[in-house]
Design a protein around this motif. Structure first.
Motif, PDB file in Angstrom:
ATOM      1  N   GLY A  89      39.918  21.070  39.890  1.00 29.95           N
ATOM      2  CA  GLY A  89      38.963  20.346  39.062  1.00 29.95           C
ATOM      3  C   GLY A  89      39.034  18.850  39.294  1.00 29.95           C
ATOM      4  O   GLY A  89      38.003  18.165  39.356  1.00 29.95           O
ATOM      5  N   LEU A  90      40.249  18.336  39.442  1.00 31.37           N
ATOM      6  CA  LEU A  90      40.435  16.908  39.703  1.00 31.37           C
ATOM      7  C   LEU A  90      39.837  16.523  41.051  1.00 31.37           C
ATOM      8  O   LEU A  90      39.161  15.482  41.171  1.00 31.37           O
ATOM      9  N   TRP A 137      36.099  16.451  40.767  1.00 29.36           N
ATOM     10  CA  TRP A 137      35.663  15.271  40.010  1.00 29.36           C
ATOM     11  C   TRP A 137      35.741  14.011  40.867  1.00 29.36           C
ATOM     12  O   TRP A 137      34.823  13.184  40.862  1.00 29.36           O
ATOM     13  N   GLY A 170      32.943  13.791  43.195  1.00 31.75           N
ATOM     14  CA  GLY A 170      31.638  13.669  42.555  1.00 31.75           C
ATOM     15  C   GLY A 170      30.754  14.897  42.704  1.00 31.75           C
ATOM     16  O   GLY A 170      29.522  14.767  42.792  1.00 31.75           O
ATOM     17  N   GLU A 215      28.749  18.407  41.734  1.00 31.23           N
ATOM     18  CA  GLU A 215      27.955  18.785  40.574  1.00 31.23           C
ATOM     19  C   GLU A 215      28.712  19.804  39.720  1.00 31.23           C
ATOM     20  O   GLU A 215      29.700  20.401  40.149  1.00 31.23           O
ATOM     21  N   ARG A 216      28.223  19.994  38.501  1.00 30.01           N
ATOM     22  CA  ARG A 216      28.949  20.783  37.506  1.00 30.01           C
ATOM     23  C   ARG A 216      29.244  22.205  37.973  1.00 30.01           C
ATOM     24  O   ARG A 216      30.367  22.694  37.829  1.00 30.01           O
ATOM     25  N   ILE A 234      32.068  22.404  40.509  1.00 35.51           N
ATOM     26  CA  ILE A 234      33.387  22.231  39.905  1.00 35.51           C
ATOM     27  C   ILE A 234      33.779  23.474  39.109  1.00 35.51           C
ATOM     28  O   ILE A 234      34.944  23.903  39.131  1.00 35.51           O
ATOM     29  N   GLN A 235      32.825  24.085  38.420  1.00 37.88           N
ATOM     30  CA  GLN A 235      33.121  25.318  37.688  1.00 37.88           C
ATOM     31  C   GLN A 235      33.649  26.400  38.632  1.00 37.88           C
ATOM     32  O   GLN A 235      34.634  27.081  38.330  1.00 37.88           O
TER      33      GLN A 235
END
Length: 297
Positions: A230-231, A234, A237, A239-240, A243-244
Motif C-alpha cells: 500500500g505504501l 501511494w 501515485g 489510482e485507488r 492500490i486496493q
C-alpha cells in the motif's frame, strides 16, 4: 466472509485430503515435487500468460509497486533472520515465505469476488509480476552460488522458459493448433491440486508445531507485505483500485510454491510447509480486516 470461505475452504479440503492420504500411504515426496516444479508449474504459467487479459494503464504501476514492496520485504526478512540467528537454509526459507504470496489460485479468485472483473484484470498483472520473482529469481536465490552460476541455473529451468514463451506466443498472437491450447489449459489445471496434495502429505510427515519461525514468517506475509504494498502504491501515485488490488494480493498467505521450491532448490522444507499452513489459517483473521481497510465489505 463468504468470499473468503468460498476461496479457502476448497484449498483446505485438498490439503486435508493430502494429509489423510499421507498418513496411510508412503508417497515419494521428491518425485511429486519434481513433477510440479518441472512439468505442472511451467504449464500453468504458460497457460496463464496466454489467457491473461492485461490492462494497459495500470501494468507498469502495479509491477513497479510490487517489486518495490518485495525489495523492502527482502531486506526486512533478511534483517529478521539475522536477529533470530537462523541458519542459512532457514533464513532463505524465511525470505521466500515473506516474498512469495499465494497470488494465483487464492489471490485471483478472492480479488474477483471482492473487486470484480476490473480488480481481477489488475490482479493478473500482480500474479505475473510475482511469477517472475518466484520462478525467475526464486530458484537461483534458494540454490545460492555466484551471480553468473545462479543466472545460468535459472535459464536452464523450464519455469523461466514457460514464462518467457507464454509472453512471446501471446505477444506475437501465435495460435496453438489442433486444440493444443485446451490441452495445455487442462494440464495446467492439475498443478494446484497436486501442489496442495503434496503440501498435505508433507504436513502429515511433520510435527504440528508453530514456533517463532512460523509466526514470524506469517507476520511478514500477512501484515508487513500488504502495508508495504500500500505504501509503494501511494508513493507511486497509483489510482485507488490499483492500490486496493496491490494490498489485497499482498495480504495473501505464503504460496505453496515456497514450500515446494524450498525443498527442491535449497532451504528448510519442513519449516516452509508449517509456515504455509500457519499463514493460511491465520489469514482467516487478517484478510477480512484487510478487506475492511481497503473499503470492501
Amino acid at each position: 466472509m463468504e468470499a473468503l470461505l468460498n476461496t479457502i475452504v476448497p484449498v483446505a479440503f485438498i490439503v486435508l485430503t493430502g494429509y489423510l492420504v499421507g498418513k496411510r500411504i508412503d508417497f515419494d515426496l521428491q518425485t511429486l515435487s519434481k513433477l510440479s516444479i518441472y512439468v505442472l508449474v511451467p504449464v500453468l504459467i504458460f497457460d496463464a500468460m496466454l489467457r491473461a487479459k492485461l490492462t494497459g494503464a495500470s501494468v507498469i504501476g502495479i509491477t513497479l509497486a510490487f517489486f518495490l514492496a518485495s525489495a523492502a520485504l527482502y531486506f526486512l526478512a533478511l534483517a529478521l533472520g539475522k536477529w533470530l540467528r537462523l541458519d542459512r537454509g532457514s533464513s532463505k526459507t524465511l525470505i521466500a515465505s515473506a516474498t512469495f504470496p499465494n497470488s494465483g489460485n487464492m489471490g485471483l479468485s478472492l480479488t474477483f469476488f471482492a473487486l470484480g472483473q476490473p480488480g481481477l484484470d489488475r490482479a493478473i498483472v500482480f500474479f505475473i509480476a510475482s511469477s517472475v520473482l518466484m520462478f525467475g529469481l526464486g530458484p537461483a536465490f534458494l540454490r545460492g552460488g555466484g551471480f553468473v552460476q545462479s543466472l545460468w541455473f535459472t535459464l536452464k529451468l523450464p519455469l523461466f522458459w514457460a514464462l518467457a514463451g507464454g509472453l512471446l506466443v501471446r505477444g506475437l498472437g501465435i495460435p496453438l493448433p489442433l486444440g493444443l491450447g485446451e490441452g495445455v489449459h487442462l494440464l495446467g489445471q492439475a498443478c494446484i491440486p497436486v501442489m496442495l496434495l503434496t503440501l498435505g502429505i508433507q504436513i502429515a510427515r511433520s510435527k504440528p508445531e508453530w514456533g517463532q519461525f512460523e509466526l514470524q514468517a506469517s507476520s511478514l506475509r500477512l501484515l508487513a507485505a500488504p502495508l508495504l504494498a500500500g505504501l509503494a502504491g501511494w508513493v507511486l501515485g497509483l489510482e485507488r483500485l490499483d492500490i486496493q488490488v496491490l494490498v489485497l494480493q499482498s495480504a495473501m498467505p505464503i504460496a505453496v510454491n515456497a514450500f515446494l521450491m524450498a525443498g527442491e532448490f535449497g532451504g528448510d522444507g519442513v519449516r516452509a510447509a508449517r509456515a504455509v499452513v500457519a499463514s493460511s489459517v491465520l489469514s482467516f483473521l487478517t484478510i477480512p480486516v484487510v478487506l475492511l481497510l481497503i473499503g470492501v465489505g
